[in-house]
Design an enzyme around this catalytic site. Sequence first.
Site, PDB file in Angstrom:
ATOM      1  N   ASP A 241     -26.658  52.405  34.261  1.00 61.94           N
ATOM      2  CA  ASP A 241     -27.145  52.586  35.627  1.00 61.94           C
ATOM      3  C   ASP A 241     -26.189  53.422  36.471  1.00 61.94           C
ATOM      4  O   ASP A 241     -26.518  53.743  37.618  1.00 61.94           O
ATOM      5  CB  ASP A 241     -27.334  51.219  36.307  1.00 61.94           C
ATOM      6  CG  ASP A 241     -28.398  50.376  35.631  1.00 61.94           C
ATOM      7  OD1 ASP A 241     -29.406  50.948  35.202  1.00 61.94           O
ATOM      8  OD2 ASP A 241     -28.204  49.153  35.523  1.00 61.94           O
TER       9      ASP A 241
ATOM     10  N   ASP B 107     -26.853  47.010  37.257  1.00 62.18           N
ATOM     11  CA  ASP B 107     -25.622  46.325  36.873  1.00 62.18           C
ATOM     12  C   ASP B 107     -24.934  46.939  35.672  1.00 62.18           C
ATOM     13  O   ASP B 107     -23.776  46.632  35.406  1.00 62.18           O
ATOM     14  CB  ASP B 107     -25.916  44.850  36.551  1.00 62.18           C
ATOM     15  CG  ASP B 107     -26.603  44.689  35.201  1.00 62.18           C
ATOM     16  OD1 ASP B 107     -27.554  45.444  34.935  1.00 62.18           O
ATOM     17  OD2 ASP B 107     -26.181  43.825  34.420  1.00 62.18           O
TER      18      ASP B 107
ATOM     19  N   CYS C 103      -6.946  60.089  55.839  1.00 60.21           N
ATOM     20  CA  CYS C 103      -8.292  59.887  56.371  1.00 60.21           C
ATOM     21  C   CYS C 103      -9.235  60.838  55.654  1.00 60.21           C
ATOM     22  O   CYS C 103      -8.808  61.758  54.945  1.00 60.21           O
ATOM     23  CB  CYS C 103      -8.348  60.120  57.881  1.00 60.21           C
ATOM     24  SG  CYS C 103      -8.024  61.827  58.372  1.00 60.21           S
TER      25      CYS C 103
ATOM     26  N   CYS D 230      -9.020  64.700  55.915  1.00 65.36           N
ATOM     27  CA  CYS D 230      -8.058  65.458  55.119  1.00 65.36           C
ATOM     28  C   CYS D 230      -8.738  66.177  53.964  1.00 65.36           C
ATOM     29  O   CYS D 230      -8.257  67.225  53.513  1.00 65.36           O
ATOM     30  CB  CYS D 230      -6.969  64.530  54.577  1.00 65.36           C
ATOM     31  SG  CYS D 230      -5.894  63.815  55.842  1.00 65.36           S
TER      32      CYS D 230
ATOM     33  N   ASP E 127     -33.234  47.603  38.521  1.00 65.16           N
ATOM     34  CA  ASP E 127     -33.081  47.524  37.068  1.00 65.16           C
ATOM     35  C   ASP E 127     -33.508  46.121  36.649  1.00 65.16           C
ATOM     36  O   ASP E 127     -33.515  45.192  37.469  1.00 65.16           O
ATOM     37  CB  ASP E 127     -31.621  47.783  36.682  1.00 65.16           C
ATOM     38  CG  ASP E 127     -31.371  47.568  35.199  1.00 65.16           C
ATOM     39  OD1 ASP E 127     -32.060  48.204  34.388  1.00 65.16           O
ATOM     40  OD2 ASP E 127     -30.507  46.737  34.864  1.00 65.16           O
TER      41      ASP E 127
END
Length: 785
Positions: free
Chosen positions: A681, A677, A69, A72, A480
């Site tokens: 970026d 994309d 989890c 931790c 973008d």
Amino acid sequence: MPATLAFDPAGRAGGGQPRALAAGGDEHHLLDDPQQWPAFGRALKPASGHESATASLWESQFLIEGMHCAACSFTVEAALSALPGVEQVYVDATRQRLRLRWRPDHTRPSLWLDALRRAGYGLVPATVSQQAALQRRESRLALWRWLVAGLCMMQVMMYAYPAYTAQPGDLAADSAQLLRWASWVLCLPVLLFSSGPFFRGALRDLRAGSIGMDLPVALGIAITFAVSSVATFEPAGPLGQEVFFDSLSMFVFFLLSGRLLEARLRERTAGALDTLLHRMPETARRLLPDGKGFERVPVGRLAVGDIVQVLPGERFVADGLLLEGATTVSEALLSGESRPLPRLPGERVLAGAHNLSSAVRMKIQALGEDTRFAGIVALMENASLDKPRLLRLADRVARPFLVVVLAAAAASAVLWWPAGHGQALMVAVSVLIVTCPCALSLAVPAAMLSSAGSLARGGLLVREVQALETLAGIDTVVFDKTGTLTRDPPRLARIYCREGLRPREALARAAAIAAASLHPAARGLAAAWCDAAQPEENNRWHLLQSTELGGQGVQASLRDGCKGQGVQHMRLGSAAWCDAAPLDVSAVQVHLSDEWGWAASFVLTEDLRPDAASTVQALKKHGLQVHLLSGDRSDAVRELAGRVGIDKVQGGCAPEDKLRYLQALQAEGRRVLMVGDGLNDGPVLARADVSFAFGPQAAPLAQARADFIALGGELGVVEQAWVRSRATLRVVRQNLAWAAGYNALCIPIALAGWMPAWLAGLGMALSSLAVVANAARLSARSAAA
């Protein structure tokens, strides 16, 4: 206990399987040898010639074994941060990766391996294959725990049913005892196997001097099993009627179900960054020493100064200088430039760029971490470290509540002890169970996962469910341009022809030539002809021969299929290539010439997504501010921004420029959503408050750091996700209010001794079901829509 050390200098675990690096024997001191350090790290500040090899700052990376989890990560960071010589500790809970910066003159690997061993964790070298193997092993183990708990729960519930429904005298004492023994046997694997993560987590928290979510869970499981076992072994004793194996198995099954869902979501995205880095070519064609041929060698054997050959369609493996051949390259993932770029001998090419048209020879100038590709990756990593750690804040808020829960359970046992030991223990168990933060812990993820599922059905994958909360609070959207607001290939906008040549005829000739080229502009011309042609209409012009010169154009021979004779020699490409006057436009332009000179010019614009303008307007109506950033020329960016209604525009942006622009917005107090994309970026996607990687062709690196991944081509999912996130936040608030109200009502009842353990378990289950049912309304709304 972590496995025995099995590690070689190549960073492989012994036997080909990922095994934890333990510090339990003499072997771990082998890692203190400086010659071993490059196998799992790198020197950030290499020592000078007169200094020792240890007088430097090192960075090492490992996979953490035993994390189940996000909490931790706090334990790992706390265990290592306290060591002298450890300067920085970064734990990525999603990828289960540790990045450690340490000074060898103050510490050694054996010391921090010892510290992690004491905290209950192991380490695995951070390679892609071992990360995948580790995830598969932990996933299978978690699935087995869940299946065992579910199977045992169903059987125990069957055995418990007669005890709840039988009338006095209907169930014989020996039959009831037999059912108890069967339930006890079935709960052993639930306790010893399925509940293992809770007990190990509780022990780790206690060793670290903290109280985590696993501690009350582990105490409730242990006490319930102990009390029920005593009742089973001594049915005539003071605890003879206190048997709650059904509540125990159900409790464990519900918690494992939540953790399994969380792990599944994490596994879909963990390691995406590492996969991208290993998508670079693994081999290259290096020039032989005698200069008479090439040999295929691993990239790791290349050195600066080597000469390599890069064929069309391949990636460049390094930054370098072209020696022979002219070509066009695609650097869309590196610079943001959507158009292929010409590269001539003497010009520089970048690692990661695609060679599109011709075989070339390149002299290597930079490799590995010295390339621009690696620089963008490093920039993205550093930007991602600045993200707020919401899970850490949630853990800090939850700890006081957990302390109160434990104190209340202990106080109830003390207060009820004079009334009877058995009753006191069961009151304490009831308090632990009824106050177990199961509903509280499900309040947020149940709503988030339900909303994430409905968004996924609409083509939007939620990579980080916590980002839904952040998305609901954003006030600025940054787009973008290339690949986000626009699509590939470019769209034909205008045709200019010489006198006597019709536009359709010019397009037919250009399309015949363009069919043999890989250039995006050529694909745009070919697509334009297909759109303009009548059904089943074939191009009358047939391509006989073509030669493409990188960066200039195509020289071709065409024949008129209708006349059956007459070969025309034509050129398609740049203005200089075709001896044509360039057009005074900012868009892409392609020219056509024949034996009599200039014939036609074509203006192509990038195809705007159909819903781009409507999406921008919808976001503005919600009161959101919209910006546009792009690596393309400023005039082209401003022209496109005007078409979609975006006023705040900046073109010619390198990755660093985009990052500075976004940081300036955040410095003004803006909460920013970034939609992009490309690889360029990556840094700004990582630094944004929340981010979208848009389109199925989005760069893997962009997907690796984006919170949302859009699989389709519709921008409307951005606005839909924002609306969905606000609805999700309303459901989360309702769930939290219900969980808090449930605890406020039931805790006093349990402390007063009016709530038996079975009712506490039932209340806990019902409260969890109420939270999940409320969250399921989000999916129902999506189905109705």
